[in-house]
Design an enzyme around this catalytic site. Structure first.
Site, short mmCIF file in Angstrom:
data_model
loop_
_atom_site.label_atom_id
_atom_site.label_comp_id
_atom_site.label_asym_id
_atom_site.label_seq_id
_atom_site.Cartn_x
_atom_site.Cartn_y
_atom_site.Cartn_z
N HIS A 126 0.87 -1.17 0.00
CA HIS A 126 0.00 0.00 0.00
C HIS A 126 0.92 1.24 0.00
O HIS A 126 2.03 1.18 0.54
CB HIS A 126 -0.83 -0.04 1.28
CG HIS A 126 -1.92 0.96 1.38
ND1 HIS A 126 -1.71 2.26 1.75
CD2 HIS A 126 -3.26 0.85 1.18
CE1 HIS A 126 -2.87 2.92 1.78
NE2 HIS A 126 -3.82 2.07 1.44
N ASP A 203 2.93 -4.73 8.10
CA ASP A 203 1.73 -3.92 7.93
C ASP A 203 0.53 -4.87 8.01
O ASP A 203 0.24 -5.62 7.08
CB ASP A 203 1.80 -3.21 6.57
CG ASP A 203 0.47 -2.55 6.19
OD1 ASP A 203 -0.52 -2.70 6.93
OD2 ASP A 203 0.45 -1.90 5.13
N GLN A 206 -4.71 -5.24 6.78
CA GLN A 206 -5.73 -6.15 6.24
C GLN A 206 -5.76 -7.48 6.96
O GLN A 206 -6.66 -8.29 6.73
CB GLN A 206 -5.49 -6.39 4.74
CG GLN A 206 -5.63 -5.15 3.89
CD GLN A 206 -7.06 -4.62 3.86
OE1 GLN A 206 -8.02 -5.35 4.06
NE2 GLN A 206 -7.19 -3.33 3.62
N LYS A 229 -10.64 -1.15 10.27
CA LYS A 229 -10.80 -2.32 9.39
C LYS A 229 -11.14 -3.56 10.22
O LYS A 229 -11.17 -4.67 9.73
CB LYS A 229 -9.51 -2.54 8.59
CG LYS A 229 -9.23 -1.38 7.61
CD LYS A 229 -7.97 -1.64 6.83
CE LYS A 229 -7.43 -0.40 6.13
NZ LYS A 229 -8.15 -0.03 4.93
C1 PLP Z 1 -2.46 -2.94 3.44
C2 PLP Z 1 -2.78 -1.57 3.93
N1 PLP Z 1 -1.82 -0.86 4.53
C3 PLP Z 1 -2.07 0.37 5.01
C4 PLP Z 1 -3.31 0.94 4.90
C5 PLP Z 1 -3.53 2.31 5.47
O1 PLP Z 1 -4.40 2.25 6.54
P1 PLP Z 1 -4.97 3.58 7.22
O2 PLP Z 1 -5.53 4.40 6.08
O3 PLP Z 1 -6.00 3.11 8.16
O4 PLP Z 1 -3.82 4.28 7.86
C6 PLP Z 1 -4.33 0.24 4.28
C7 PLP Z 1 -5.66 0.85 4.09
O5 PLP Z 1 -6.37 0.55 3.16
C8 PLP Z 1 -4.07 -1.05 3.78
O6 PLP Z 1 -5.01 -1.78 3.20
#
Ligand code: PLP
Length: 409
Positions: A126, A203, A206, A229
């Protein structure tokens, strides 16, 4: 072994938003990888906090402040157990996954990484696990390396191994891909990184709602996730870090709460975890996070994962019957995320026509532009399932997609 079977209709009653009617149709919410809906116990926890014990924490000695503080700290204990962290002070409250990664990149990265050091990420990250490291590389002269993937959307572990050397100082990879659903072999990634002396961040944005997480068994140095999430509120998340590493790191943000003593000549900092929690935190949402985790625990992670897997298999088979539709991300190990493209039809048009039928999917690059570049597509449409989704809803998706085809091809 006997597994409790979930009563999905009963679970659906916990989520008032599922009664919404969108464009004259009952809502079918398949955008759970972006954010899950919130059950009544979580909504009630938020209201209860504001109605009965809203107060700033840690500073006050009055009844409300003490009650708010103890609810806030109870949430930290809950997340400690949820991740199986050894020490409660290893749990730092953040504003979410993005905030947690930035904290580590800025605090750990700027202190311990230097010119020429290599940071490894993967093709399926991401943007929030790419950009903070790029910013660090620009500032410190570190080198960013990227683990490639195969066409199914799985990491090429041989290539990863070849990349590792004494120059590797940090590895930061996603546990579960938001765009493809791939579950990565993080235990192996961590072990191999540690063998060359690198630190590892996972991370878990998900993963947290689908997979049991045990940070001690994984032996990761950092683990980050967002509560929104995981059936919890937006704007908060948690960072797990090993105590000795967090202790060695300087604060990320300066301000109230994170200090022991301030003079104009010098400031001394609080101990963990407060050293990393400057300012008034998102108290209500942290308090409600307790209830979100409890909700998931009550249903049972294993039961949730089993049911979602059933939906994944059902949905994959169903979408495969649609001519001209191609699944993107067909890894052997997957969570309940189905990304797809349709011949000659832009993903955005898919999303608009499905929305007219009350079906919410996400379309676009899913904040993974480099992954889309690798796959040679501008984006996908993505249906991601949560525990309250049903096979009947997937049937509606299939009907909806047939309509998309009829209208646009
Ligand atoms: C794999 C992954 N990493 C990081 C994030 C970022 O999360 P946040 O926007 O809650 O900080 C997301 C959000 O969609 C994600 O799916």
């Amino acid at each position: 072994m006997f597994h409790k079977v979930l009563d999905i209709q009963k679970i659906r009653q916990d989520f008032p938003i599922l009664n919404e009617v969108i464009n004259g149709k009952p809502l079918v919410y398949f955008d759970n990888a972006a954010t899950t809906q919130k059950p009544l116990p979580v909504l009630n926890a938020l209201t209860r906090y504001y109605e009965h014990y809203n107060a700033n924490i840690h500073r006050g000695i009055h009844h409300l402040a003490e009650k708010a503080t103890s609810a806030f700290e109870a949430s930290r204990h809950k997340i400690q157990t949820f991740l199986n962290a050894r020490h409660v002070e290893e749990i730092i409250f953040t504003y979410g996954t993005t905030d947690g990664i930035n904290l580590v990149a800025q605090s750990y990265g700027r202190t311990f990484l230097k010119e020429g050091d290599e940071i490894i990420i993967s093709t399926m990250e991401h943007h929030s696990n790419i950009v903070p490291w790029q910013m660090l590389c620009e500032e410190k002269g570190c080198v960013l390396r990227v683990i490639p993937i195969n066409d199914e959307g799985e990491l090429l572990m041989d290539e990863y191994e070849k990349m590792l050397s004494e120059k590797t100082k940090f590895v930061s990879v996603v546990h579960v891909s938001n765009a493809l659903g791939t579950i990565n072999p993080v235990a192996e990634i961590i072990e191999k990184a540690h063998a060359v002396g690198a630190k590892v961040l996972i991370d878990g944005a998900q993963a947290s709602s689908h997979i049991d997480i045990d940070v001690q068994a994984l032996d990761c140095d950092f683990y980050v996730f967002s509560l929104h999430k995981l059936y919890g509120p937006t704007g908060m998340g948690a960072l797990y870090g090993k105590k000795d590493i967090l202790n060695a790191m300087p604060p990320y943000r300066g301000g109230g709460e994170m200090i022991k003593e301030v003079t104009f000549a010098k400031t001394t900092y609080s101990d963990l975890p407060y050293k990393f929690e400057a300012g008034t935190p998102n108290i209500a949402d942290v308090v409600a996070a307790y209830t979100a985790v409890e909700y998931v625990e009550t249903l049972g992670k294993k039961q949730i994962a089993d049911y979602e897997h059933e939906l994944l298999v059902y949905g994959t088979d169903a979408l495969n019957t649609i001519g001209g539709l191609r699944l993107v991300g067909t890894a052997k190990e997957k969570v309940s995320v189905i990304s797809f493209v349709m011949d000659g039809i832009h993903p955005q048009d898919v999303g608009v026509i499905l929305d007219q039928q009350g079906i919410a999917v996400r379309t676009g690059h899913h904040c993974t532009q480099p992954l889309m570049q690798r796959l040679g597509i501008p984006g996908t449409s993505r249906a991601s399932f949560a525990v309250y989704n049903t096979k009947e809803e997937i049937d509606k998706l299939v009907v909806g997609l047939e309509r998309v085809k009829k209208m646009l091809s």
